[in-house]
Every structure is written in C-alpha cells, then in structure tokens.
Design a protein around this motif. Structure first.
Motif, short mmCIF file in Angstrom:
data_model
loop_
_atom_site.label_atom_id
_atom_site.label_comp_id
_atom_site.label_asym_id
_atom_site.label_seq_id
_atom_site.Cartn_x
_atom_site.Cartn_y
_atom_site.Cartn_z
N PHE A 12 46.35 18.85 53.89
CA PHE A 12 46.12 19.37 55.85
C PHE A 12 45.35 18.62 56.82
O PHE A 12 44.59 17.52 56.26
CB PHE A 12 45.18 20.58 55.55
CG PHE A 12 45.49 21.33 54.78
CD1 PHE A 12 47.30 21.63 54.51
CD2 PHE A 12 45.22 22.80 54.00
CE1 PHE A 12 47.46 23.25 54.19
CE2 PHE A 12 45.57 23.42 53.20
CZ PHE A 12 47.17 23.73 53.52
N GLU A 17 42.09 21.29 60.30
CA GLU A 17 41.69 22.48 59.34
C GLU A 17 40.52 23.24 60.53
O GLU A 17 39.22 23.92 59.77
CB GLU A 17 41.59 21.83 58.04
CG GLU A 17 41.68 23.02 56.96
CD GLU A 17 41.62 22.71 55.65
OE1 GLU A 17 42.29 24.02 55.12
OE2 GLU A 17 41.17 21.26 55.95
N SER A 221 47.06 24.10 60.71
CA SER A 221 46.71 23.49 59.41
C SER A 221 47.79 21.71 59.65
O SER A 221 46.99 20.27 58.89
CB SER A 221 47.32 23.26 58.69
OG SER A 221 46.62 24.87 57.71
#
Length: 468
Positions: A12, A17, A221
């Motif tokens: 990610f 995130e 993400s």
C-alpha cells in the motif's frame, strides 16, 4: 530472472493509508461522542420503545456500529455507519445505498437470513451529520469463523481453518452455505452493475455502475484517480474484464511506491499486460452477454452468525460491494474454504501448500452442494450446467485464479507469475508496442525520490520509533 523470488506482495501507499487512518480516527471520536444523540435517533426511527443504553460498539474494516438497547421486549438495534477514510469519501453514500438495496433484494428473493432494516438514510439526515446510516435489528449468534478456525493465542495471527474440526460441523456449515450460494446462482440480471430498484414499477435492475471492493482499495490505498472508475453498467462480461485490466494498469501508473526496483517494475508491467491478454482466454464466451448473477466479495464465515448449539446460520452480514457480476464469479468454488485469503498463500510463494489443503475441503464442499442440488427434483438443468460441475471446472481450468486476480489489483502480479504464467519468456508474448514502451515505463515507476522525501518528512525515524 526468477519472478517467483521477487517481492511482489501487497504494497500500500504508506502516505495514502496514513491519511485514511487519520481521517477514520477523527471521525470515530466524533461518532463516539455523539452516542446519546444516536440512541435517541435510533429509538425515534425504530418507532417504539425508549432507548435505555448503548450496549457496545461493533467495529469492522469498513463500518462502525453502535448497539442500542430499548425498554420494550424487542431486539436490540444497530446503527451502522461506513467509516470515512476506510471507505473513499466519494463512495460513502453510494456504498450504503447499494448495500441496502442488495439486502432488500436478497430478503425478497432467497431464504438467506439477513438482518431486518428498520431505516436508513444519507448524511444530511443523520445526527450531527455523521454520515449515511443503516438501522437494523441486532442478531444473536457467534461468528462462524470463530467456530471453524484453528485455536490461537495470538490475535495478530492469520485465521486458519482448524484441521482437527469435527467433519460433522464442517458438513453442516457447508451444506447451509452451499444452499445459499445455489440460490444466488439462480438469480439473473441483464447488466453488470449495482442492484437497484427502478422508479415507477419498483422492479429490480442493475443499470448503475458496479461499485467493487477493489475500487475502494485503490481509492483509499493507492491514490487512484476516482474519475477513472467506471461510470455506467456493462452489457458484456468481456467489457467488464477489459475495464478491470485498465484498472490494474492505471494502478501501475498511479501508485508511486508500487515498484522499488527495476526488476519488480518490469515484473508488474508484464503481469498486468498479460492479464489483459488472458481476458479472451478466461472470459466465458457462453456467459459473455449474461445473464449476470449477484455476487458478494465478502460472503464468508467471518460475516456469518451461527447458533453455537445448533450450528444453524442465523444471519449473513455485510453485503457491501454486492453487484450483479459476470456469472463465472459465482461459478468459482468458494475462496474462503480455508478461511485465509488465497492471496496470502500466493504472497509467500506457497501455492502448492494452498492446493494441498484446499482441494480436500473443496471436494467436501462440492459434495454438500451436490446433496442440495439432488434435493431439487424439479431442476431441469443439464448435468454440465449444475453449479457443482461448474465450480469443479473453474478450479481445474485455473479460472478460479484469474477471477480472483480480477478482484484484487494488489494480488494480480503474484497470481500471474506464480499460478497463471505457464513458462517461457512472458515478455515475448506481449504486443510489440507494449514491449517497446516497457523500458520507459519501468524508469518512471522506479523514480521514487519524491515519494521517499515525502515519507521522510511525514514519518521521521523518531516518530516511527514512538509508534513502535
């Protein structure tokens, strides 16, 4: 170069995130501070019984629920909100409306036990503008995954099917789940899209765009441009899969830290262009123009409640990201038979271990499905069109893995190289113009200076140490 040894696992965007986590934490604090207002609001919408207390929270990956008790003899109620940050802000209301319609449709057209919805609404109707909400009955039961999983003292350890589980328990659970999947496989829509009610006659259709789990993953993400997602439904499965290939490739060009080295960049570039080439091979020509079947990414034991004494399923929860989808998704054997996500096995290069454990459980599940099919004497479908036969064929042909990669942009590379690639030089199989662009694309993907500088400012070493 051995692509099986390259680090191609889920990766990610740390900054995206972190932004999502920060947004979710701020919202959760606000929602928790509003619980008295929420209790009054739920009592008013429920229409009977004064709320007496907020019993607790139900926190999931995408949602936060408040369980509320009342002075009457009725069941407790849940008010549930999608969490901003973990659900793309662009999708908050769309996701909730889609789930409400999916639950209503399933309640009307199957015997699958779903919670009764008292009320739902959009953000402007909610207390303190907290967001779109669903108010539903609280259903008693134990998560099926807790009964089926291998005991562990470590909550961080991946959930796995208990290999010592009594076969009777698994048979009883499989038979119920098989019956539900069989019912879903008999429902038909004309387009690939979200399930919705038509204005006027109130009939069911799938005329709006499909909102998928993968779209939300990319939006939250990867920094994926949400304007690039589909804006309409699809009339053909092949068109849908080609758009998925476009999502995989856009992800490749968008996420700044997806490739830390030229070797990884090249492997991902080849894998995603090969996925596009494999669409014609794995997309079922027989079902290309439909009918299309309701499919839920999250239909699994972790979202099913059972009576621990009788093992009867009391509720199937979380129908978010349910859409009318290509029929071949519904013709796969369930990916969750070992409880753990197949992608995690592929990530650690343990595909053969997965197969060795999965295939006996698949056969056990298919025997349960065959028993359910055998009870339906009225069914005039030919043998080859039975769901059990289609599921076995999906596994034998490898379509199971192609379909799984279609729903997981973060797993497509490992699945291609460790399962779908059949040897030889994959780069030579690419179209000439795609091969010609590879070096330039690889160079772009590995220019990470800006991303790393931003990470260094956002996450200095001393702050990382404080978090640890």
């Amino acid at each position: 170069m051995n692509h099986n040894t390259l680090f191609l696992s889920t990766c990610f965007d740390t900054i995206e995130e972190s932004n999502s986590d920060d947004q979710a934490r701020v919202w959760i604090r606000k929602a928790s501070d509003a619980k008295i207002d929420l209790a009054r609001f739920v009592a008013d919408r429920r229409g009977k019984g004064r709320a007496t207390e907020v019993v607790g929270f139900l926190k999931g990956s995408f949602n936060l629920g408040f369980r509320i008790r009342f002075e009457d003899d009725g069941p407790d109620a849940i008010i549930r909100f999608p969490k901003p940050g973990h659900i793309s802000t662009v999708f908050l209301e769309e996701k909730l409306i889609n789930e409400v319609r999916a639950i209503e449709y399933i309640r009307q057209n199957t015997t699958i036990p779903v919670p009764f919805i008292h009320s739902w609404g959009l953000a402007n109707e909610s207390p303190q503008q907290l967001g779109p909400f669903i108010i539903m009955d609280f259903v008693e039961g134990t998560l099926a995954s807790r009964i089926l999983q291998k005991p562990t003292d470590d909550e961080q350890q991946e959930i796995m099917l208990n290999p010592d589980l009594d076969s009777f328990v698994l048979d009883k659970f499989y038979r119920q789940a098989a019956g539900y999947l069989l019912q879903l496989s008999r429902l038909e829509f004309k387009r690939i899209g979200a399930i919705s009610k038509e204005l006027g006659d109130g009939g069911w259709s799938s005329s709006r765009r499909p909102l998928t789990y993968n779209m939300n993953e990319l939006a939250t993400s990867a920094g994926y441009p949400t304007d690039d997602f589909p804006t309409a439904s699809f009339a053909h499965a092949s068109d849908f899969f080609k758009h998925v290939a476009h999502e995989h490739l856009t992800h490749l060009h968008t996420q700044r830290n997806l490739a830390a080295s030229p070797e990884v960049a090249r492997a991902r570039y080849i894998a995603r262009h090969r996925y596009l080439q494999l669409v014609d091979h794995y997309c079922s020509a027989e079902d290309d123009a439909g009918p299309f079947i309701p499919f839920c990414d999250d239909f699994r034991p972790a979202n099913m409640l059972v009576n621990p004494k009788t093992l009867e399923i009391t509720a199937v929860l979380d129908w978010e990201f349910t859409n009318a989808m290509p029929a071949q998704f519904s013709y796969d054997p369930p990916w969750w038979l070992l409880l753990a996500d197949p992608g995690s096995w592929v990530d650690r290069n343990a595909v053969q271990d997965f197969r060795d454990l999965y295939e006996p459980r698949m056969e056990q599940f298919l025997r349960a499905l065959e028993a359910v099919e055998g009870e339906e004497r009225w069914d005039d479908r030919g043998h080859d069109r039975r769901l059990s036969v289609r599921m076995r064929r999906s596994w034998e042909t490898g379509r199971f893995w192609f379909n799984f990669a279609s729903r997981k942009s973060y797993d497509v590379d490992t699945i291609y190289w460790r399962v779908l690639h059949d040897g030889g030089d994959a780069a030579e199989l690419l179209d000439p113009e795609v091969r010609a662009e590879m070096d330039a694309e690889v160079e772009k993907m590995t220019q990470l200076r800006e991303y790393r500088e931003e990470c260094a400012v956002r996450f200095p070493v001393e702050k990382v140490n404080e978090r640890e």
